[in-house]
Design a protein around this motif. Structure first.
Motif, PDB file in Angstrom:
ATOM      1  N   GLY A   1       0.783  -1.230   0.000  1.00  0.00           N
ATOM      2  CA  GLY A   1       0.000   0.000   0.000  1.00  0.00           C
ATOM      3  C   GLY A   1       0.815   1.281   0.000  1.00  0.00           C
ATOM      4  N   HIS A   2       2.117   1.180  -0.292  1.00  0.00           N
ATOM      5  CA  HIS A   2       2.914   2.412  -0.362  1.00  0.00           C
ATOM      6  C   HIS A   2       2.292   3.357  -1.390  1.00  0.00           C
ATOM      7  N   SER A   3       2.306   4.638  -1.092  1.00  0.00           N
ATOM      8  CA  SER A   3       1.609   5.599  -1.971  1.00  0.00           C
ATOM      9  C   SER A   3       2.196   5.625  -3.379  1.00  0.00           C
TER      10      SER A   3
ATOM     11  N   ASN B   1     -10.279  16.421   4.945  1.00  0.00           N
ATOM     12  CA  ASN B   1     -10.880  15.103   4.770  1.00  0.00           C
ATOM     13  C   ASN B   1      -9.930  13.960   5.123  1.00  0.00           C
ATOM     14  N   GLU B   2      -8.779  14.307   5.748  1.00  0.00           N
ATOM     15  CA  GLU B   2      -7.720  13.294   5.905  1.00  0.00           C
ATOM     16  C   GLU B   2      -8.117  12.102   6.769  1.00  0.00           C
ATOM     17  N   LEU B   3      -8.884  12.349   7.809  1.00  0.00           N
ATOM     18  CA  LEU B   3      -9.235  11.234   8.694  1.00  0.00           C
ATOM     19  C   LEU B   3     -10.139  10.235   7.969  1.00  0.00           C
ATOM     20  N   LYS B   4     -11.125  10.769   7.274  1.00  0.00           N
ATOM     21  CA  LYS B   4     -12.062   9.928   6.549  1.00  0.00           C
ATOM     22  C   LYS B   4     -11.325   9.122   5.464  1.00  0.00           C
ATOM     23  N   TYR B   5     -10.404   9.792   4.794  1.00  0.00           N
ATOM     24  CA  TYR B   5      -9.663   9.177   3.684  1.00  0.00           C
ATOM     25  C   TYR B   5      -8.809   7.994   4.178  1.00  0.00           C
ATOM     26  N   VAL B   6      -8.073   8.226   5.246  1.00  0.00           N
ATOM     27  CA  VAL B   6      -7.182   7.180   5.768  1.00  0.00           C
ATOM     28  C   VAL B   6      -7.999   6.034   6.371  1.00  0.00           C
TER      29      VAL B   6
ATOM     30  N   VAL C   1       3.583  -7.923   7.374  1.00  0.00           N
ATOM     31  CA  VAL C   1       3.126  -6.813   6.536  1.00  0.00           C
ATOM     32  C   VAL C   1       3.309  -5.470   7.244  1.00  0.00           C
ATOM     33  N   ILE C   2       3.897  -4.528   6.532  1.00  0.00           N
ATOM     34  CA  ILE C   2       3.773  -3.120   6.936  1.00  0.00           C
ATOM     35  C   ILE C   2       2.809  -2.500   5.946  1.00  0.00           C
ATOM     36  N   PHE C   3       1.625  -2.162   6.421  1.00  0.00           N
ATOM     37  CA  PHE C   3       0.586  -1.617   5.547  1.00  0.00           C
ATOM     38  C   PHE C   3       0.640  -0.086   5.591  1.00  0.00           C
ATOM     39  N   CYS C   4       0.879   0.520   4.428  1.00  0.00           N
ATOM     40  CA  CYS C   4       1.013   1.979   4.362  1.00  0.00           C
ATOM     41  C   CYS C   4      -0.315   2.641   3.999  1.00  0.00           C
ATOM     42  N   CYS C   5      -0.587   3.744   4.653  1.00  0.00           N
ATOM     43  CA  CYS C   5      -1.774   4.540   4.349  1.00  0.00           C
ATOM     44  C   CYS C   5      -1.385   6.005   4.452  1.00  0.00           C
TER      45      CYS C   5
ATOM     46  N   ILE D   1      -4.887  -9.491  12.147  1.00  0.00           N
ATOM     47  CA  ILE D   1      -4.571  -8.056  12.209  1.00  0.00           C
ATOM     48  C   ILE D   1      -3.378  -7.787  13.133  1.00  0.00           C
ATOM     49  N   VAL D   2      -3.229  -8.589  14.161  1.00  0.00           N
ATOM     50  CA  VAL D   2      -2.121  -8.352  15.103  1.00  0.00           C
ATOM     51  C   VAL D   2      -0.753  -8.650  14.486  1.00  0.00           C
ATOM     52  N   LYS D   3      -0.767  -9.296  13.323  1.00  0.00           N
ATOM     53  CA  LYS D   3       0.512  -9.575  12.643  1.00  0.00           C
ATOM     54  C   LYS D   3       0.934  -8.414  11.749  1.00  0.00           C
ATOM     55  N   CYS D   4       0.078  -7.395  11.658  1.00  0.00           N
ATOM     56  CA  CYS D   4       0.378  -6.280  10.758  1.00  0.00           C
ATOM     57  C   CYS D   4       0.907  -5.074  11.530  1.00  0.00           C
ATOM     58  N   VAL D   5       1.746  -4.336  10.835  1.00  0.00           N
ATOM     59  CA  VAL D   5       2.202  -3.028  11.312  1.00  0.00           C
ATOM     60  C   VAL D   5       1.588  -2.018  10.359  1.00  0.00           C
ATOM     61  N   ILE D   6       1.223  -0.862  10.872  1.00  0.00           N
ATOM     62  CA  ILE D   6       0.662   0.180   9.996  1.00  0.00           C
ATOM     63  C   ILE D   6       1.671   1.325   9.900  1.00  0.00           C
ATOM     64  N   ALA D   7       1.840   1.851   8.694  1.00  0.00           N
ATOM     65  CA  ALA D   7       2.689   3.044   8.531  1.00  0.00           C
ATOM     66  C   ALA D   7       1.820   4.168   7.994  1.00  0.00           C
ATOM     67  N   TYR D   8       1.720   5.236   8.763  1.00  0.00           N
ATOM     68  CA  TYR D   8       0.997   6.424   8.280  1.00  0.00           C
ATOM     69  C   TYR D   8       1.995   7.320   7.547  1.00  0.00           C
ATOM     70  N   GLU D   9       1.751   7.500   6.263  1.00  0.00           N
ATOM     71  CA  GLU D   9       2.650   8.319   5.457  1.00  0.00           C
ATOM     72  C   GLU D   9       1.848   9.327   4.635  1.00  0.00           C
TER      73      GLU D   9
END
Ligand code: PGA
Length: 248
Positions: A92-94, A136-141, A121-125, A157-165
């Motif tokens: 999910g990298h931008s 609108n950033e909160l709704k979008y992410v 997984v590092i899931f990027c959003c 889900i506990v196996k995932c890391v989230i990256a906010y970018e």
């Protein structure tokens, strides 16, 4: 306690010799008693050479194709990722969303394929500038997480890391302010709690990415909901990457 992580994303940079030198230099400094996990997402071409270097730094793939094998010319399968010994992936990298048109459904398949093969997984959003400017950033992410991650069950889900970018901060030298980063990270954690539960929400690491560097890492990592960083440009220089790691 959730894991602290500093992950370098080398993107499409470096030639083989530079990659090995950079990885070796980092490896010499990163000990097993580091306060955070350290990862490097190298171009896939270099992974097999880098896995030969005994290191406390974990390796990962920036990209893969969510099928086990088959006629997908030019792609690297999730089973090949697992076989390489580098069992971490970015999803999910931008840049993949924007330039390679990876949509929500495809990203969902990537998340599922990785977890099926026990690849982390590092899931990027993160929102583009116009979404931030229109408030609108909160709704979008949140929608990005609902579309590609929140179908997972509790044990997945506990196996995932989230990256906010935030897209406007990637490679631009324009970092999110401490308030912007903490507020988004706190919201992400609250959505995980809403969907799953507070124990799960508190166990998932949420990294910040977007012009994170040696000068701003300490302040960002001090935010209660920021558990580390996904580092692009500053990860290409051993000294700055090591300083970022030392920010914890
Ligand atoms: P940047 O990239 O640190 O160069 O902004 C971060 C990323 O894209 O992961």
């Amino acid at each position: 306690m959730r894991k602290k992580i500093v992950a370098g994303n080398w993107k499409m940079n470096l030639l083989s010799a530079d990659a090995q030198e950079l990885f070796s230099t980092i490896t010499k400094e990163v000990t097993s008693s580091e306060k955070c996990d350290v990862m490097v997402f190298s171009p896939s071409l270099f992974i097999s050479k880098l896995t030969e270097i005994k290191s406390n730094v974990k390796l990962g793939f920036q990209n893969f194709y969510p099928e086990e094998k088959g006629a997908f010319t030019g792609e690297i399968s999730i089973t090949q990722v697992k076989d390489s010994g580098a069992d971490n992936v970015l999803v999910g990298h931008s840049e993949r969303r924007a330039y390679f048109h990876e949509d929500h459904g495809f990203l969902k398949n990537k998340v599922d394929a990785a977890l099926k093969h026990s690849v982390n997984v590092i899931f990027c959003c993160g929102e583009p500038l116009e979404e931030r400017e229109s408030g609108n950033e909160l709704k979008y992410v949140k929608q990005q997480l609902i579309d590609s991650l929140f179908h997972l069950n509790n044990s997945e889900i506990v196996k995932c890391v989230i990256a906010y970018e935030p897209v406007w901060a990637i490679g631009t030298g324009k970092t999110a302010t401490i308030e912007q980063a903490e507020s988004m990270h706190k919201s992400i954690r609250s959505w995980i709690e809403e969907k799953y539960n507070s124990e799960i929400a508190n166990s998932i690491s949420i990294l910040y990415g977007g012009s994170c560097n040696a000068a701003n890492a300490e302040e960002l990592f001090a935010c209660p909901n920021v558990d580390g960083g996904l580092i692009g440009g500053a990860a290409l220089d051993a000294n700055s990457f090591l300083q970022i790691i030392a920010s914890f």
